[in-house]
Design a protein around this motif. Sequence first.
Motif, short mmCIF file in Angstrom:
data_model
loop_
_atom_site.label_atom_id
_atom_site.label_comp_id
_atom_site.label_asym_id
_atom_site.label_seq_id
_atom_site.Cartn_x
_atom_site.Cartn_y
_atom_site.Cartn_z
N THR A 1 9.88 -3.00 31.03
CA THR A 1 8.64 -2.24 31.13
C THR A 1 8.09 -2.30 32.55
O THR A 1 8.44 -3.20 33.33
CB THR A 1 7.58 -2.80 30.17
OG1 THR A 1 7.25 -4.14 30.55
CG2 THR A 1 8.09 -2.79 28.73
N LEU A 2 7.20 -1.34 32.85
CA LEU A 2 6.54 -1.34 34.15
C LEU A 2 5.76 -2.63 34.36
O LEU A 2 5.78 -3.21 35.45
CB LEU A 2 5.59 -0.14 34.23
CG LEU A 2 6.00 1.04 35.09
CD1 LEU A 2 5.01 2.17 34.95
CD2 LEU A 2 6.13 0.61 36.55
N TYR A 3 5.07 -3.08 33.30
CA TYR A 3 4.26 -4.29 33.43
C TYR A 3 5.12 -5.49 33.82
O TYR A 3 4.79 -6.23 34.74
CB TYR A 3 3.52 -4.60 32.12
CG TYR A 3 2.63 -5.82 32.22
CD1 TYR A 3 1.31 -5.72 32.65
CD2 TYR A 3 3.11 -7.10 31.93
CE1 TYR A 3 0.50 -6.83 32.77
CE2 TYR A 3 2.32 -8.22 32.04
CZ TYR A 3 1.02 -8.09 32.47
OH TYR A 3 0.21 -9.20 32.60
N LEU B 1 6.19 -5.27 37.40
CA LEU B 1 5.10 -5.60 38.31
C LEU B 1 4.85 -7.10 38.32
O LEU B 1 4.70 -7.72 39.38
CB LEU B 1 3.83 -4.86 37.88
CG LEU B 1 3.81 -3.34 38.11
CD1 LEU B 1 2.65 -2.71 37.34
CD2 LEU B 1 3.70 -3.03 39.60
N GLU C 1 -3.08 -10.85 33.38
CA GLU C 1 -3.03 -9.41 33.29
C GLU C 1 -3.94 -8.75 34.32
O GLU C 1 -3.57 -7.75 34.94
CB GLU C 1 -3.43 -8.96 31.88
CG GLU C 1 -2.39 -9.22 30.82
CD GLU C 1 -2.75 -8.58 29.49
OE1 GLU C 1 -3.76 -7.84 29.44
OE2 GLU C 1 -2.02 -8.81 28.51
N TYR D 1 -2.97 -5.95 37.11
CA TYR D 1 -3.66 -4.66 37.20
C TYR D 1 -4.25 -4.47 38.60
O TYR D 1 -4.21 -3.35 39.15
CB TYR D 1 -4.77 -4.57 36.16
CG TYR D 1 -4.27 -4.64 34.72
CD1 TYR D 1 -2.98 -4.24 34.39
CD2 TYR D 1 -5.09 -5.11 33.70
CE1 TYR D 1 -2.52 -4.32 33.08
CE2 TYR D 1 -4.64 -5.18 32.39
CZ TYR D 1 -3.35 -4.79 32.09
OH TYR D 1 -2.90 -4.85 30.80
N ALA E 1 -1.55 -3.46 40.99
CA ALA E 1 -1.18 -2.06 40.78
C ALA E 1 -2.22 -1.12 41.43
O ALA E 1 -1.85 -0.10 42.02
CB ALA E 1 -1.05 -1.77 39.29
N GLU F 1 -2.14 2.86 39.84
CA GLU F 1 -2.88 2.89 38.59
C GLU F 1 -2.98 4.29 38.00
O GLU F 1 -2.79 4.49 36.80
CB GLU F 1 -4.28 2.29 38.78
CG GLU F 1 -4.94 1.90 37.47
CD GLU F 1 -6.19 1.08 37.69
OE1 GLU F 1 -6.32 0.04 37.02
OE2 GLU F 1 -7.03 1.48 38.52
N ILE G 1 0.29 5.24 36.45
CA ILE G 1 0.57 4.50 35.22
C ILE G 1 -0.26 5.05 34.07
O ILE G 1 0.25 5.23 32.95
CB ILE G 1 0.31 2.99 35.43
CG1 ILE G 1 1.31 2.41 36.43
CG2 ILE G 1 0.40 2.23 34.10
CD1 ILE G 1 1.03 0.98 36.83
N HIS G 2 -1.53 5.35 34.33
CA HIS G 2 -2.38 5.87 33.26
C HIS G 2 -1.96 7.27 32.81
O HIS G 2 -2.29 7.69 31.70
CB HIS G 2 -3.85 5.90 33.71
CG HIS G 2 -4.46 4.52 33.79
ND1 HIS G 2 -4.17 3.52 32.89
CD2 HIS G 2 -5.36 3.99 34.67
CE1 HIS G 2 -4.85 2.43 33.19
NE2 HIS G 2 -5.57 2.68 34.29
N TYR H 1 1.48 0.92 30.93
CA TYR H 1 2.19 -0.24 31.50
C TYR H 1 3.42 -0.63 30.69
O TYR H 1 4.29 -1.34 31.19
CB TYR H 1 1.24 -1.45 31.57
CG TYR H 1 0.30 -1.40 32.76
CD1 TYR H 1 0.67 -1.91 33.99
CD2 TYR H 1 -0.97 -0.84 32.64
CE1 TYR H 1 -0.19 -1.87 35.08
CE2 TYR H 1 -1.84 -0.80 33.71
CZ TYR H 1 -1.45 -1.31 34.94
OH TYR H 1 -2.30 -1.27 36.01
N GLU H 2 3.51 -0.16 29.44
CA GLU H 2 4.66 -0.51 28.59
C GLU H 2 5.80 0.50 28.73
O GLU H 2 6.78 0.44 27.99
CB GLU H 2 4.22 -0.59 27.12
CG GLU H 2 3.23 -1.71 26.84
CD GLU H 2 3.76 -3.07 27.30
OE1 GLU H 2 4.90 -3.41 26.93
OE2 GLU H 2 3.03 -3.77 28.05
#
Length: 602
Positions: A445-447, A450, A459, A463, A466, A472, A475-476, A482-483
């Motif tokens: 995953t992206l999270y 990162l 977390e 964030y 990012a 951000e 990602i949004h 983030y998943e």
Amino acid sequence: MRAYADNDYPADHKPDWKVIAGLWPYLAEFRGRVFLALGFLVISKLATVATPVALKYIVDYLDQNRGGELLLWIPVLLVVAYGLLRFGSTLFSELRDAVFARVAERAMRRVSLRVFEHLHNRELAFHLDRKTGGLARDIERGTNGISFLLRFTLFNIVPTLLEILMVAGILFVVFNVGYVLAILVAVVVYVVFSIKVTEWRTKFVREANARDNQSNSRAVDSLLNYETVKYFNNERFEAQLYDRDLEDWEQARLKNRLSLAALNSGQALIIGLAMIAIMAMAVREVASGEITLGDFTMINAYLLQLFIPLNALGFVYREIRQALVNVERLFGLLGDPPGIKDAPDARPLAVNDGEVCFSHIHFAYRPDRPILQDVDFSIPAGHTVAVVGASGAGKSTLARLLFRFFDVDKGAITIDGQDIREVTQDSLRAAIGVVPQDTVLFNDTLYRNLAYGRPEASEEEVYRAARMAHLEDFIHSLPDGYETRVGERGLKLSGGEKQRVAIARVILKNPPLLILDEATSSLDSLSEQAILGALKEVSQQRTTLVIAHRLSTVRDADAILVMDGGRIVESGHHNDLLARGGRYAHLWEQQHRSGDNSQLSQ
């Protein structure tokens, strides 16, 4: 022990049987379980050897009382004993396996972890010379080979030899020495034949393994470069290359199969002749009244009982030979020490100010091709020094040397006066953050990608990193945020998005020293300005080495070094270098004319 490359293991190389002794440390951790398993093994074999005796008494009782008064409880009792002995043989064999399971699985875990850690400790040059697909196959076959050697050496060879001795002893005591001699001759001929033929066919096993590695490496390499294959419409070309490797593998496997058929046929012939000879002796003695029908049944049962595991012994020996080849390759990987290793008295790096000095550096990847020649400069604490130059000038080599992927041939690199060869690699690399030109992400995953910059980070810290990397909004905009999974090597992200992830990782790591290796090379002009602002903020109060792709991105650097032919030919501030009208001014003019300030390649 030398670690051979993927396909250069000599076909006539004989495996080292001392490899088996090298497995003892993995058994020592659970020596109690090992001895308990051996105890169950002995009990199982005693029950196995006693089974034909019970069968003999059943047959003799029934034969001797045929037509006469038969006490039913006696044969029933003998049948029960026969059944219990067979059950006991299986039960204790299963208990043996259950007790030993933890030993074998833990050994595979331990050695797999050792190899994994060792490969990460190997120098960059080692990995540049290896093929990942073949290396993965070596590890897989080697760990499976360890499990095989542990299980079959203890639980097939040892018990089979024990059973041969027990059966020979019983036949010698109950009957005569002729049976013992016949069995021993058959066993010796069988073992000698198996060893000789197996030695001959081992080269075919090795060749099949090498061709398997080669074809697997080809497949992995092609799939990892999927986009490149598509760009050039080379699917058919790749398939042809893969099929050529598979053809070599097919031929090697065919030789392996045919040689195996010859071995199996020869073993079957030896067993068949031995059975004929021994059973002929037994038939003659039954006919003459020297032995009973029950004795004949017992001899027949012993022969079946003996030659079945003996046939398995031939299989086990063949497999042990192959397992030794695989384990030897695996231990060969462990046998070569890392080319870059900590000094015996290495101490942790202490970064106080963060001044970096390259003192008269000479370096070459190969002796006949020098890369850096007498490179001498310093990066004062908290300052940013940029390095520019044409392709092959040695810019990225400076970053690799500072990160200690390679050691210098002459000269020294120091951080706050500490030679980086005299500090631990772990502490050195913990102090340096790198934004590479080519960012490769994990298939996760992206999270998680990162957070890889500092896995224990909260977390909110992830964030924040990012946001600082201007990720951000992107990602949004993703359905899974983030998943979102980024795909193999991050192929689902654009080059610019991957580079922002790399920048966010470094922000999260928060090191005192930075290496920016063309950190904005994949970004458009608008994104580049945003990222430059973030990088400028991150590099404040940090010593930063910048490998420049676009000259416009380094004009504010505290110093700019111009490299050519492995030497520093100019140095100074942007305006000073332009005023001199030298190499830097020429490069600047070239990029200025191109209109996008982007054409200075590394």
